[in-house]
Scaffold this active site. Structure first.
Site, PDB file in Angstrom:
ATOM      1  N   GLU A  36      -6.549  11.825  38.311  1.00 12.90           N
ATOM      2  CA  GLU A  36      -7.860  11.156  38.390  1.00 12.90           C
ATOM      3  C   GLU A  36      -7.636   9.768  38.996  1.00 12.90           C
ATOM      4  O   GLU A  36      -6.603   9.132  38.735  1.00 12.90           O
ATOM      5  CB  GLU A  36      -8.428  11.020  36.972  1.00 12.90           C
ATOM      6  CG  GLU A  36      -9.665  10.164  36.839  1.00 12.90           C
ATOM      7  CD  GLU A  36     -10.045   9.899  35.368  1.00 12.90           C
ATOM      8  OE1 GLU A  36      -9.152   9.868  34.496  1.00 12.90           O
ATOM      9  OE2 GLU A  36     -11.259   9.728  35.110  1.00 12.90           O
ATOM     10  N   ASN A  99     -17.052   9.243  39.733  1.00 14.33           N
ATOM     11  CA  ASN A  99     -15.627   9.491  39.499  1.00 14.33           C
ATOM     12  C   ASN A  99     -15.414  10.925  39.978  1.00 14.33           C
ATOM     13  O   ASN A  99     -15.877  11.872  39.334  1.00 14.33           O
ATOM     14  CB  ASN A  99     -15.318   9.345  38.001  1.00 14.33           C
ATOM     15  CG  ASN A  99     -13.845   9.421  37.714  1.00 14.33           C
ATOM     16  OD1 ASN A  99     -13.082   9.941  38.533  1.00 14.33           O
ATOM     17  ND2 ASN A  99     -13.433   8.931  36.563  1.00 14.33           N
ATOM     18  N   LYS A 116     -17.384  13.758  38.069  1.00 11.15           N
ATOM     19  CA  LYS A 116     -17.152  13.775  36.625  1.00 11.15           C
ATOM     20  C   LYS A 116     -18.458  13.709  35.835  1.00 11.15           C
ATOM     21  O   LYS A 116     -19.279  12.812  36.035  1.00 11.15           O
ATOM     22  CB  LYS A 116     -16.256  12.602  36.230  1.00 11.15           C
ATOM     23  CG  LYS A 116     -15.774  12.615  34.783  1.00 11.15           C
ATOM     24  CD  LYS A 116     -14.767  11.484  34.583  1.00 11.15           C
ATOM     25  CE  LYS A 116     -14.174  11.462  33.194  1.00 11.15           C
ATOM     26  NZ  LYS A 116     -13.171  10.367  33.077  1.00 11.15           N
ATOM     27  N   GLU A 135     -16.380   3.375  32.079  1.00  7.68           N
ATOM     28  CA  GLU A 135     -16.742   4.376  33.103  1.00  7.68           C
ATOM     29  C   GLU A 135     -18.257   4.512  33.230  1.00  7.68           C
ATOM     30  O   GLU A 135     -18.775   4.753  34.315  1.00  7.68           O
ATOM     31  CB  GLU A 135     -16.097   5.729  32.780  1.00  7.68           C
ATOM     32  CG  GLU A 135     -14.582   5.723  32.975  1.00  7.68           C
ATOM     33  CD  GLU A 135     -13.994   7.116  32.945  1.00  7.68           C
ATOM     34  OE1 GLU A 135     -13.128   7.373  32.103  1.00  7.68           O
ATOM     35  OE2 GLU A 135     -14.401   7.958  33.759  1.00  7.68           O
ATOM     36  N   CYS A 161     -10.350  14.527  33.521  1.00  3.58           N
ATOM     37  CA  CYS A 161     -10.029  13.786  32.316  1.00  3.58           C
ATOM     38  C   CYS A 161     -10.819  14.126  31.053  1.00  3.58           C
ATOM     39  O   CYS A 161     -10.574  15.142  30.436  1.00  3.58           O
ATOM     40  CB  CYS A 161     -10.094  12.289  32.609  1.00  3.58           C
ATOM     41  SG  CYS A 161      -9.110  11.375  31.443  1.00  3.58           S
ATOM     42  N   ASN A 186      -6.539   9.975  33.301  1.00  4.15           N
ATOM     43  CA  ASN A 186      -5.976   8.653  33.017  1.00  4.15           C
ATOM     44  C   ASN A 186      -6.376   8.380  31.563  1.00  4.15           C
ATOM     45  O   ASN A 186      -7.532   8.020  31.305  1.00  4.15           O
ATOM     46  CB  ASN A 186      -6.622   7.549  33.869  1.00  4.15           C
ATOM     47  CG  ASN A 186      -6.256   7.561  35.342  1.00  4.15           C
ATOM     48  OD1 ASN A 186      -6.226   6.528  35.982  1.00  4.15           O
ATOM     49  ND2 ASN A 186      -6.024   8.718  35.927  1.00  4.15           N
TER      50      ASN A 186
HETATM   51  N1  ING Z   1      -9.933   8.804  29.652  1.00  2.00           N
HETATM   52  C1  ING Z   1      -9.867   9.188  28.298  1.00  2.00           C
HETATM   53  C2  ING Z   1      -9.852  10.697  28.106  1.00  2.00           C
HETATM   54  O1  ING Z   1     -10.860  11.306  27.828  1.00  2.00           O
HETATM   55  C3  ING Z   1     -10.780   8.937  26.028  1.00  2.00           C
HETATM   56  C4  ING Z   1     -10.914   8.530  27.471  1.00  2.00           C
HETATM   57  C5  ING Z   1      -9.538   8.943  25.404  1.00  2.00           C
HETATM   58  C6  ING Z   1     -11.872   9.308  25.325  1.00  2.00           C
HETATM   59  C7  ING Z   1      -9.452   9.344  24.088  1.00  2.00           C
HETATM   60  C8  ING Z   1     -11.792   9.729  23.996  1.00  2.00           C
HETATM   61  C9  ING Z   1     -10.563   9.720  23.369  1.00  2.00           C
HETATM   62  O2  ING Z   1      -8.756  11.250  28.202  1.00  2.00           O
HETATM   63  C10 ING Z   1     -10.756   9.177  30.640  1.00  2.00           C
HETATM   64  N2  ING Z   1     -10.563   8.626  31.853  1.00  2.00           N
HETATM   65  O3  ING Z   1     -11.681   9.970  30.455  1.00  2.00           O
END
Ligand code: ING
Length: 293
Positions: A36, A99, A116, A135, A161, A186
């Site tokens: 991503e 995204n 996304k 985001e 992601c 990411n």
């Molecule tokens: N990053 C993270 C993901 O979904 C996240 C954001 C992390 C949300 C952990 C909830 C818990 O892997 C991206 N870029 O979506």
């Protein structure tokens, strides 16, 4: 893919992607999944007020000037690929930012694009940690939905992601015949929304992609951008998961690293024809709540 820092140029970053593409090709790979937002640092961790401040992270045109060397090299080598990037586009006289990821065939043909849908984080800063997850501030929710794309190796589905945490993502594409899912991510190591042990980030990542693979009888190719970007840590865990749910290859570093596997495209057949034969076993008359709430 290892960290991309704020001051890294897109040219230098694309050169790294080309280096990994050549490494994969050298091992006989026909397809490569990049992460991503692969051309820049994960900029939604920072607070910007105006497009003038953050438009430098976005690409215009497909391929954009920065992407062109990667597209040209991949076509010359006959390798197809998935690439995640920040898309700025003018449609219907309006400017939109998504995204996005693109799927390019081994002959250089644009096979598909995805924007996304599940944008995590917030629109406004939380000021709860030394970074944000904005985001919802910089991207609009994707307007293309979840589609699948015909390719020489089978029907490919794409997501990005946070999408991988939502089972609906994969089921909607499996219902369209997806045999392979490609996704980049990411994922910050620290959860700024709720205190949780760091090891859970890796567990939830693996749970998400392994169950997606098995429950839809499809291969999952998941590529991280990871390591500490200007000190902000992101999890690794790039993996190739078989339709059985077994991870058959995974990255061990948080640097640029290529993992490969000879994916048997027949392996998912028996799963889609038996335990997850959607036509025979699904009972949609009982699933209404999933789309109505
Ligand atoms: N990053 C993270 C993901 O979904 C996240 C954001 C992390 C949300 C952990 C909830 C818990 O892997 C991206 N870029 O979506």
């Amino acid at each position: 893919m290892g960290p991309v820092h704020l001051n890294d140029t897109k040219e230098a970053t694309v050169a790294r992607l080309i280096g990994m593409l050549r490494e994969a090709h050298g091992r006989g790979a026909k397809w490569v999944t990049f992460p991503e937002l692969a051309l820049t640092t994960f900029f939604p961790r920072y607070i910007y007020e105006t497009p003038q401040e953050y438009d430098r992270f976005f690409e215009e045109g497909l391929p954009s000037p920065a992407m062109l060397p990667l597209f040209e090299t991949a076509k010359a080598l006959g390798v197809g690929f998935y690439l995640g990037f920040a898309e700025k586009v003018t449609e219907g006289g309006e400017t939109h930012r998504y995204n996005t990821c693109v799927l390019v065939g081994p002959d250089g043909t644009l096979l598909g694009k995805y924007r996304k849908v599940h944008l995590p984080g917030t629109k406004d800063p939380l000021h709860k940690a030394n970074f944000e997850h904005l985001e919802k501030r910089y991207f609009e929710v994707g307007d293309l939905g979840f589609n699948t794309f015909k390719s020489p190796i089978g029907r490919i589905g794409m997501c990005i992601c946070n999408d991988r945490r939502w089972p609906e993502t994969f089921r909607v594409m499996a219902l369209q015949g997806a045999e392979i899912f490609m996704l980049g991510y990411n994922t910050p190591t620290l959860n700024i929304h709720h205190p949780e042990p760091a090891h859970l980030r890796a567990l939830h990542h693996r749970l998400s992609i392994e169950s997606a693979a098995y429950q839809n009888g499809a291969w999952v190719l998941a590529a991280a951008k990871c390591g500490a970007e200007d000190g902000f840590a992101m999890i690794g865990g790039s993996a190739i998961v078989a339709p059985t749910g077994e991870t058959v290859a995974y990255a061990v570093s948080e640097e640029d690293e290529v993992i490969t596997h000879a994916c048997d495209m027949e392996l998912g057949e028996y799963i889609r024809r038996s335990v997850f034969d959607f036509a025979r076993h699904r009972r949609i008359e009982h699933y209404g709540l999933i789309t109505s709430q």
